[in-house]
Scaffold this active site. Sequence first.
Site, mmCIF file in Angstrom:
data_model
loop_
_atom_site.group_PDB
_atom_site.id
_atom_site.type_symbol
_atom_site.label_atom_id
_atom_site.label_comp_id
_atom_site.label_asym_id
_atom_site.label_seq_id
_atom_site.Cartn_x
_atom_site.Cartn_y
_atom_site.Cartn_z
ATOM 1 N N MET A 136 0.840 -1.202 0.000
ATOM 2 C CA MET A 136 0.000 0.000 0.000
ATOM 3 C C MET A 136 0.874 1.251 0.000
ATOM 4 S SD MET A 136 -3.319 -0.768 2.398
ATOM 5 C CE MET A 136 -4.113 0.728 1.799
ATOM 6 N N SER A 137 0.616 2.120 -0.967
ATOM 7 C CA SER A 137 1.374 3.366 -1.078
ATOM 8 C C SER A 137 0.620 4.561 -0.532
ATOM 9 C CB SER A 137 1.713 3.635 -2.545
ATOM 10 O OG SER A 137 0.520 3.896 -3.281
ATOM 11 N N GLY A 138 -0.664 4.392 -0.260
ATOM 12 C CA GLY A 138 -1.486 5.516 0.151
ATOM 13 C C GLY A 138 -2.261 6.126 -0.996
ATOM 14 N N VAL A 140 -4.778 5.591 -4.721
ATOM 15 C CA VAL A 140 -6.037 4.913 -5.035
ATOM 16 C C VAL A 140 -5.810 3.504 -5.573
ATOM 17 C CG1 VAL A 140 -6.158 5.934 -7.363
ATOM 18 C CG2 VAL A 140 -8.251 5.143 -6.242
ATOM 19 N N CYS A 225 14.463 -0.867 -9.085
ATOM 20 C CA CYS A 225 13.874 -0.947 -7.743
ATOM 21 C C CYS A 225 12.947 -2.150 -7.630
ATOM 22 C CB CYS A 225 13.110 0.336 -7.439
ATOM 23 S SG CYS A 225 12.333 0.374 -5.815
ATOM 24 N N GLY A 249 -0.873 -2.847 -6.520
ATOM 25 C CA GLY A 249 -1.788 -2.075 -7.359
ATOM 26 C C GLY A 249 -1.248 -1.791 -8.739
ATOM 27 N N CYS A 318 9.975 8.758 -7.191
ATOM 28 C CA CYS A 318 9.627 8.978 -5.778
ATOM 29 C C CYS A 318 10.682 9.794 -5.045
ATOM 30 C CB CYS A 318 9.358 7.650 -5.084
ATOM 31 S SG CYS A 318 10.776 6.521 -5.028
#
Length: 475
Positions: A136-138, A140, A225, A249, A318
Amino acid sequence: MADWRYEEHLRSPVGLAELPPTGYDGVAGGAACGDLVRVVVGIDGDRVASAGFVAEGCGALTVCGSVACELLEGATIRDAARISIDALAEEVGGLHPGKRHAAELVVDALHRALGSAVAAEASPGDEDPRGTLVAMSGGVDSAVAALKAGPDAVAVTLELWRDPANDAESSCCSHSAVRRARDLAHRMGMPHLTLDLRDAFRDGVVTPWIEDHRNGLTPNPCVRCNGNVRLDAMLGLADRLGCATLTTGHYARTTDDGLLRLAVDPGKDQAYMLSGLRPSSIARMRFPLGALLKPQVRALAEEADLPVARTPDSQDLCFLAGTGRSEFLARHGGLVDKPGPIRDAETGRTLGEHQGAHLYTLGQRRGLGVGGGTPRYVVATDVKTNVVTVGPKELLMTDQVTLTDVVLHVEPWRVDAVKLRYRQQPRRARIVASPDVGETGPGALVLEEPLLQAAPGQTAMLLDGDVVVGSATMA
C-alpha cells in the site's frame, strides 16, 4: 477532567525504560516538535514477546507509549499491526486534539520497530500460508487492490527515502506517505506494517542512478527498484508473516505458468516497470487491477467511500518528489551544472550552450534552446568532453538494437516484439543474439521497422505477444 485510565498510565506507565535487550527499535519525533519516543519490540515466532519504550516530552507521549506496550503484551504480530492512533485514544477514553500528536508519534515508532522485527525474525509457525501481503502506497490503486485482497490480508508500506529538501506530500515512499497508507489500512480493518528500506534503496537504486548519469547513461530506476529491491523485500516479509502471495496495485497481469503479461488498459500498463522480476517472484504475485481501466478503479474506490478515490497519480520519481533532477544530482552526487557547447552534427557549428551533458538524453527534443527551423534532437552526449550534439531525426532512426544484461525466460525464437520506452507501444522485433535461457549476457535484436533510438541505460522489455519473456538494458 482526564479519564482515570489516562491518569493511571501517566502515574504507572507500562514498559517505561524496560527495553528488550535483543529487540528492534523504532524512533519518532525530534527537535522540530520537541517530543521524542523510542519503542523497542522483541518477537518470538508469530507473537510479540516483549516491548518497552522511552519518551522525552509531554505527558501524553508517556501515556500513549504505556498504552501501546499494554496492547502489545502477548499479541500476535497481526494483532499488533492493527494498533492505531484511534486504538490508543480509545484505551484512555479519548484524547484531546492537541494530544493526538503524541499518539501519532508512538504509532509511528511502534510500526517501524514492528516492521524491523518481523523482517528479521518472525516466523509463521506450523500453519499453512494464508492471506496475502498487500503493498500500500497511500494512493487509489493500492487501496483498491487492498479492497480485492480477501480475508487475512496484511498491508505493508515501504519507507524508501527521506530528504528534508523533498516535498513529502508528493512522494509515494516518504514518511508522510507511510502514515497516510497506514491510516487507510487501519480504516479498512487491515493490519499494517512499515518496512524501512532506506539503506537498501539508496545503495541499490539511487546511487546506481547517480553513477549512470555520471557515465552519460539514462537509467530507469523503477525497473531496478522493482527487480532488485522493493518487491523481493516484500516477498520475504510475506514469508515471515505466513502470507501465500503478494498483492500490488500495478496494472499488469500474469500467465498460468508464472510469466508477466500486459494489462488490459494500454495507457496504464506497468509491466515495463516490472519486467526485471524473476518468474519465481511473478508466480507469487497478484495484480487485481490488471483487467481494469483507471476509471473503473476510481469508481470502486468511491463506492467503498475511500478518501483517496480522487487522489492524483504520482508523476515524479519517488525520490525526486518536489525537487528537480539537476538539483538532486548536484546535492547527492556532486554533479553540478557545467555549461558546455551544443553542436550541430552535420556542420560542427556551435548552436548554443547546455548546463551539463549529464542532464541530456538521446532523442531529447525539448529544452535545447537552439532556435527554430528544422526540429533538432540530441543525437549524442559526451560527459567527458561535456559536449551535446544535435541533429535531424533521421540520424537517430535505426533497426538495430545492441543490448546488455539480457535475461530470457523462454527460447529466443519466441520473442516477436520489444518495448524500448515506458510510454511507447511494443514494436515488432526478433532476437539475433542472446545468452542461454536463464543466463545473463549481451545480445542484439532487429526491429521490423526503423525506430527512434532509445537512450543507453534504458530497459528493453522482450515480448511474445502480450507476455513478457525477458528483459535487457540498451547498450
